[in-house]
Design an enzyme around this catalytic site. Structure first.
Site, mmCIF file in Angstrom:
data_model
loop_
_atom_site.group_PDB
_atom_site.id
_atom_site.type_symbol
_atom_site.label_atom_id
_atom_site.label_comp_id
_atom_site.label_asym_id
_atom_site.label_seq_id
_atom_site.Cartn_x
_atom_site.Cartn_y
_atom_site.Cartn_z
ATOM 1 N N TYR A 125 -10.631 -3.328 2.594
ATOM 2 C CA TYR A 125 -11.666 -2.338 2.900
ATOM 3 C C TYR A 125 -12.826 -2.992 3.657
ATOM 4 O O TYR A 125 -13.297 -2.466 4.671
ATOM 5 C CB TYR A 125 -12.195 -1.691 1.608
ATOM 6 C CG TYR A 125 -11.186 -0.833 0.896
ATOM 7 C CD1 TYR A 125 -11.027 0.512 1.233
ATOM 8 C CD2 TYR A 125 -10.396 -1.344 -0.129
ATOM 9 C CE1 TYR A 125 -10.107 1.313 0.562
ATOM 10 C CE2 TYR A 125 -9.478 -0.552 -0.796
ATOM 11 C CZ TYR A 125 -9.341 0.769 -0.447
ATOM 12 O OH TYR A 125 -8.426 1.563 -1.096
ATOM 13 N N ASN A 148 -8.972 10.965 5.025
ATOM 14 C CA ASN A 148 -7.987 10.903 6.104
ATOM 15 C C ASN A 148 -7.162 12.191 6.154
ATOM 16 O O ASN A 148 -6.398 12.476 5.239
ATOM 17 C CB ASN A 148 -7.064 9.701 5.884
ATOM 18 C CG ASN A 148 -6.037 9.529 6.986
ATOM 19 O OD1 ASN A 148 -6.008 10.269 7.961
ATOM 20 N ND2 ASN A 148 -5.182 8.533 6.820
ATOM 21 N N CYS A 156 -3.421 4.938 5.980
ATOM 22 C CA CYS A 156 -4.420 4.527 5.000
ATOM 23 C C CYS A 156 -3.781 3.794 3.817
ATOM 24 O O CYS A 156 -4.482 3.085 3.083
ATOM 25 C CB CYS A 156 -5.269 5.710 4.539
ATOM 26 S SG CYS A 156 -4.344 7.134 3.968
ATOM 27 N N HIS A 157 -2.470 3.905 3.659
ATOM 28 C CA HIS A 157 -1.788 3.156 2.607
ATOM 29 C C HIS A 157 -1.840 1.648 2.867
ATOM 30 O O HIS A 157 -1.628 0.860 1.947
ATOM 31 C CB HIS A 157 -0.335 3.625 2.452
ATOM 32 C CG HIS A 157 0.488 3.494 3.673
ATOM 33 N ND1 HIS A 157 0.488 4.458 4.679
ATOM 34 C CD2 HIS A 157 1.352 2.530 4.082
ATOM 35 C CE1 HIS A 157 1.318 4.088 5.635
ATOM 36 N NE2 HIS A 157 1.849 2.921 5.301
ATOM 37 N N GLU A 183 7.540 -0.670 3.991
ATOM 38 C CA GLU A 183 7.107 -1.536 5.089
ATOM 39 C C GLU A 183 7.260 -3.021 4.779
ATOM 40 O O GLU A 183 6.880 -3.872 5.577
ATOM 41 C CB GLU A 183 5.665 -1.208 5.455
ATOM 42 C CG GLU A 183 5.519 0.191 6.019
ATOM 43 C CD GLU A 183 4.141 0.485 6.573
ATOM 44 O OE1 GLU A 183 3.330 -0.457 6.744
ATOM 45 O OE2 GLU A 183 3.872 1.667 6.874
#
Length: 191
Positions: A125, A148, A156-157, A183
Site C-alpha cells: 500500500y 475500485n 487490487c488483489h 497468478e
C-alpha cells in the site's frame, strides 16, 4: 461537439447506455457493466440482492437503466478475456475502461496499479502511494482499493501489506487468495 460526435450511445432518458451481464468464474459470479467508453464496473458475488443493488447504483450514478446484453461487443470481449485469465491463458487485460465511477486520488492510484503492477507480482500500500507522489498515503491507497469499480481487471488483489500480510479485499480474503494463487504469488490452497 455533441454526444453523438463523441461516439456515446444514449438511452431514451438521455443517459448513456449501460449494458450488463453476469459471468460465472472460479471466484463466483461477476457482474460486468459497460458503457460506450468501455468496461465501467465489475461486481463480486453478483447474485440476487447484490446484483440488484449494483444495478440500482449504476442507474443512479450513470443516469441510465442498465440493460442486460451479454452478447454486446464490450461485454462479450470482457467475458472472453476473463475466461482466458481464469484458465491461465491470459496475464493481462486489453479492454477499454470507463473510469467515470472514480475520480481524483483514487483514480490516479488505480491507473498506476493497472499499468504498473504486472501479473504475478504484488505491491505494498505504501509503495503504491509513493508511486503516485503521496508516500504518506498508504491508508488512502487502501480506501482507493476498496472503491475500485473494476476489480480483477484493475488488479487490487495485487496490493498487500508491507509486513507480508495479505491485506483486505472487497471480494473477501478467500477470493484474494484464489486470485493471488492463480497468478503464482501464493501456493494453491491444499483444500
Amino acid at each position: 461537439m455533441d454526444s453523438h460526435e463523441r461516439g456515446e450511445q444514449r438511452d431514451g432518458s438521455g443517459g448513456q447506455r449501460v449494458v450488463w451481464a453476469v459471468t460465472d468464474t472460479r471466484i463466483g459470479p461477476l457482474l460486468l457493466a459497460a458503457t460506450a467508453d468501455g468496461l465501467v464496473n465489475v461486481v463480486f458475488h453478483a447474485t440476487g440482492a447484490v446484483r440488484e443493488r449494483a444495478l440500482d447504483r449504476l442507474a443512479s450514478r450513470l443516469g441510465a437503466e442498465p440493460v442486460e446484453a451479454p452478447g454486446s461487443p464490450p461485454l462479450a470481449e470482457a467475458i472472453r478475456q476473463l475466461e482466458a485469465y481464469f484458465s491461465g491463458g491470459r496475464r493481462d487485460f486489453d479492454l477499454p475502461l470507463d473510469w467515470s465511477l472514480i475520480s481524483g486520488f483514487n483514480r490516479r492510484v488505480l491507473r498506476e496499479l493497472a499499468s504498473g503492477v504486472p501479473y504475478g507480482s504484488v505491491v505494498g500500500y505504501g509503495d503504491l502511494a509513493g508511486r503516485v507522489g503521496q508516500p504518506q498515503a498508504a491508508q488512502a491507497v487502501g480506501v482507493a482499493m476498496g472503491a475500485n469499480p473494476l476489480p480483477v481487471v484493475v488488479p487490487c488483489h495485487r496490493v498487500v501489506e508491507s509486513d507480508g500480510g495479505i491485506g483486505g479485499f472487497g471480494g473477501g480474503l478467500e477470493t484474494k487468495r484464489v486470485l493471488l494463487a492463480l497468478e503464482g504469488v501464493l501456493p494453491e490452497p491444499l483444500f
